[in-house]
Design a protein around this motif. Structure first.
Motif, PDB file in Angstrom:
ATOM      1  N   ARG A  18       6.484  10.824 -15.235  1.00 15.80           N
ATOM      2  CA  ARG A  18       5.182  10.237 -14.957  1.00 15.80           C
ATOM      3  C   ARG A  18       4.216  10.659 -16.047  1.00 15.80           C
ATOM      4  NH1 ARG A  18       4.163  12.055  -8.920  1.00 15.80           N
ATOM      5  NH2 ARG A  18       6.315  12.470  -8.572  1.00 15.80           N
ATOM      6  N   HIS A  19       3.596   9.689 -16.675  1.00 17.13           N
ATOM      7  CA  HIS A  19       2.622   9.976 -17.717  1.00 17.13           C
ATOM      8  C   HIS A  19       1.218   9.609 -17.274  1.00 17.13           C
ATOM      9  CE1 HIS A  19       5.797  10.872 -20.551  1.00 17.13           C
ATOM     10  NE2 HIS A  19       6.395   9.747 -20.193  1.00 17.13           N
ATOM     11  N   ASP A  20       1.084   9.124 -16.068  1.00 19.67           N
ATOM     12  CA  ASP A  20      -0.192   8.663 -15.562  1.00 19.67           C
ATOM     13  C   ASP A  20      -0.771   9.696 -14.589  1.00 19.67           C
ATOM     14  OD1 ASP A  20      -2.321   7.028 -15.129  1.00 19.67           O
ATOM     15  OD2 ASP A  20      -1.222   5.485 -14.053  1.00 19.67           O
ATOM     16  N   THR A  21      -2.077   9.786 -14.565  1.00 19.13           N
ATOM     17  CA  THR A  21      -2.746  10.663 -13.621  1.00 19.13           C
ATOM     18  C   THR A  21      -2.632  10.058 -12.231  1.00 19.13           C
ATOM     19  OG1 THR A  21      -4.324  11.296 -15.325  1.00 19.13           O
ATOM     20  CG2 THR A  21      -4.935  11.745 -13.048  1.00 19.13           C
ATOM     21  N   LEU A  22      -2.318  10.891 -11.248  1.00 17.38           N
ATOM     22  CA  LEU A  22      -2.194  10.411  -9.876  1.00 17.38           C
ATOM     23  C   LEU A  22      -3.498  10.641  -9.130  1.00 17.38           C
ATOM     24  CD1 LEU A  22       1.348  11.741  -8.958  1.00 17.38           C
ATOM     25  CD2 LEU A  22       0.700   9.424  -9.606  1.00 17.38           C
ATOM     26  N   VAL A  23      -3.890   9.640  -8.349  1.00 18.20           N
ATOM     27  CA  VAL A  23      -5.064   9.725  -7.496  1.00 18.20           C
ATOM     28  C   VAL A  23      -4.559   9.886  -6.062  1.00 18.20           C
ATOM     29  CG1 VAL A  23      -7.121   8.529  -6.702  1.00 18.20           C
ATOM     30  CG2 VAL A  23      -6.367   8.251  -9.062  1.00 18.20           C
ATOM     31  N   HIS A  24      -5.106  10.848  -5.346  1.00 16.40           N
ATOM     32  CA  HIS A  24      -4.668  11.141  -3.983  1.00 16.40           C
ATOM     33  C   HIS A  24      -5.592  10.468  -2.979  1.00 16.40           C
ATOM     34  CE1 HIS A  24      -1.832  14.016  -5.599  1.00 16.40           C
ATOM     35  NE2 HIS A  24      -2.808  14.441  -6.383  1.00 16.40           N
ATOM     36  N   TYR A  25      -4.987   9.814  -2.004  1.00 17.34           N
ATOM     37  CA  TYR A  25      -5.722   9.127  -0.952  1.00 17.34           C
ATOM     38  C   TYR A  25      -5.272   9.623   0.414  1.00 17.34           C
ATOM     39  CZ  TYR A  25      -7.358   5.488  -4.184  1.00 17.34           C
ATOM     40  OH  TYR A  25      -7.956   4.794  -5.209  1.00 17.34           O
ATOM     41  N   SER A  26      -6.191   9.593   1.351  1.00 16.26           N
ATOM     42  CA  SER A  26      -5.874   9.789   2.761  1.00 16.26           C
ATOM     43  C   SER A  26      -6.271   8.504   3.471  1.00 16.26           C
ATOM     44  CB  SER A  26      -6.651  10.971   3.350  1.00 16.26           C
ATOM     45  OG  SER A  26      -6.231  12.169   2.769  1.00 16.26           O
ATOM     46  N   LEU A  27      -5.309   7.888   4.126  1.00 13.01           N
ATOM     47  CA  LEU A  27      -5.548   6.643   4.842  1.00 13.01           C
ATOM     48  C   LEU A  27      -5.450   6.903   6.331  1.00 13.01           C
ATOM     49  CD1 LEU A  27      -3.162   4.304   2.797  1.00 13.01           C
ATOM     50  CD2 LEU A  27      -5.528   4.899   2.281  1.00 13.01           C
ATOM     51  N   TYR A  28      -6.371   6.348   7.085  1.00 12.80           N
ATOM     52  CA  TYR A  28      -6.373   6.469   8.538  1.00 12.80           C
ATOM     53  C   TYR A  28      -6.386   5.061   9.114  1.00 12.80           C
ATOM     54  CZ  TYR A  28      -7.705  11.277   7.626  1.00 12.80           C
ATOM     55  OH  TYR A  28      -7.726  12.571   7.184  1.00 12.80           O
ATOM     56  N   THR A  29      -5.425   4.762   9.971  1.00 11.47           N
ATOM     57  CA  THR A  29      -5.329   3.423  10.518  1.00 11.47           C
ATOM     58  C   THR A  29      -4.587   3.440  11.845  1.00 11.47           C
ATOM     59  OG1 THR A  29      -4.725   1.137  10.001  1.00 11.47           O
ATOM     60  CG2 THR A  29      -3.190   2.854   9.310  1.00 11.47           C
ATOM     61  N   SER A  30      -4.531   2.294  12.457  1.00  8.74           N
ATOM     62  CA  SER A  30      -3.788   2.114  13.696  1.00  8.74           C
ATOM     63  C   SER A  30      -2.311   1.895  13.370  1.00  8.74           C
ATOM     64  CB  SER A  30      -4.346   0.905  14.441  1.00  8.74           C
ATOM     65  OG  SER A  30      -3.472   0.505  15.464  1.00  8.74           O
ATOM     66  N   GLU A  31      -1.470   2.253  14.293  1.00  9.93           N
ATOM     67  CA  GLU A  31      -0.031   2.065  14.113  1.00  9.93           C
ATOM     68  C   GLU A  31       0.319   0.580  13.949  1.00  9.93           C
ATOM     69  OE1 GLU A  31       3.951   3.158  16.662  1.00  9.93           O
ATOM     70  OE2 GLU A  31       2.210   4.465  16.838  1.00  9.93           O
ATOM     71  N   ALA A  32      -0.512  -0.301  14.464  1.00 10.51           N
ATOM     72  CA  ALA A  32      -0.260  -1.737  14.387  1.00 10.51           C
ATOM     73  C   ALA A  32      -0.244  -2.246  12.942  1.00 10.51           C
ATOM     74  CB  ALA A  32      -1.320  -2.491  15.189  1.00 10.51           C
ATOM     75  N   TYR A  33      -0.958  -1.591  12.044  1.00 14.36           N
ATOM     76  CA  TYR A  33      -1.045  -2.039  10.650  1.00 14.36           C
ATOM     77  C   TYR A  33      -0.051  -1.325   9.732  1.00 14.36           C
ATOM     78  CZ  TYR A  33      -5.464  -4.051  12.155  1.00 14.36           C
ATOM     79  OH  TYR A  33      -6.428  -4.764  12.798  1.00 14.36           O
ATOM     80  N   LEU A  34       0.665  -0.365  10.242  1.00 17.57           N
ATOM     81  CA  LEU A  34       1.523   0.469   9.404  1.00 17.57           C
ATOM     82  C   LEU A  34       2.602  -0.322   8.673  1.00 17.57           C
ATOM     83  CD1 LEU A  34       1.995   3.343   8.450  1.00 17.57           C
ATOM     84  CD2 LEU A  34       3.549   3.642  10.371  1.00 17.57           C
ATOM     85  N   GLY A  35       3.230  -1.277   9.339  1.00 20.79           N
ATOM     86  CA  GLY A  35       4.289  -2.060   8.700  1.00 20.79           C
ATOM     87  C   GLY A  35       3.806  -2.815   7.477  1.00 20.79           C
ATOM     88  N   ASP A  36       2.659  -3.477   7.583  1.00 12.02           N
ATOM     89  CA  ASP A  36       2.111  -4.226   6.444  1.00 12.02           C
ATOM     90  C   ASP A  36       1.720  -3.293   5.310  1.00 12.02           C
ATOM     91  OD1 ASP A  36       2.417  -6.618   7.758  1.00 12.02           O
ATOM     92  OD2 ASP A  36       0.381  -6.612   8.576  1.00 12.02           O
ATOM     93  N   ILE A  37       1.158  -2.160   5.653  1.00 11.38           N
ATOM     94  CA  ILE A  37       0.729  -1.204   4.633  1.00 11.38           C
ATOM     95  C   ILE A  37       1.931  -0.648   3.884  1.00 11.38           C
ATOM     96  CG2 ILE A  37      -0.310   1.065   4.288  1.00 11.38           C
ATOM     97  CD1 ILE A  37      -2.211   0.324   6.618  1.00 11.38           C
TER      98      ILE A  37
END
Length: 88
Positions: free
Chosen positions: A16-35
């Motif tokens: 990996r030569h790119d800087t990584l950006v860290h995210y925290s995502l909060y959502t309902s279980e209903a959207y997990l498959g699409d995400i």
């Protein structure tokens, strides 16, 4: 023939030569498959996933070059219900 120093070219995993950006995502279980289905298009690496009785917290890393539109995509994918936090 003895190999005393392995070249990085022989590495099985891409570097990996790119800087990584860290995210925290909060959502309902209903959207997990699409995400989850679309995270690979951003080159995301999942660090942690926790389920709190249907509420999902997903910690992930995204290459900085792929973050353009990531937050907009997430808000659209969760119909504005999910929350996204960019860790600095």
């Amino acid at each position: 023939m003895r190999i005393s120093n392995l070249s990085l070219d022989l590495c099985l995993y891409p570097q990996r030569h790119d800087t990584l950006v860290h995210y925290s995502l909060y959502t309902s279980e209903a959207y997990l498959g699409d995400i989850m289905a679309n995270l690979t298009s951003f080159g995301a690496f999942i660090d942690d996933l926790e389920n709190y009785d249907g509420a999902i917290r997903l910690n992930l890393s995204v290459p900085e070059t792929n973050t353009g539109g990531f937050e907009t995509w997430f808000n659209h994918a969760t119909d504005g219900v999910g929350r996204i936090y960019r860790d600095v």
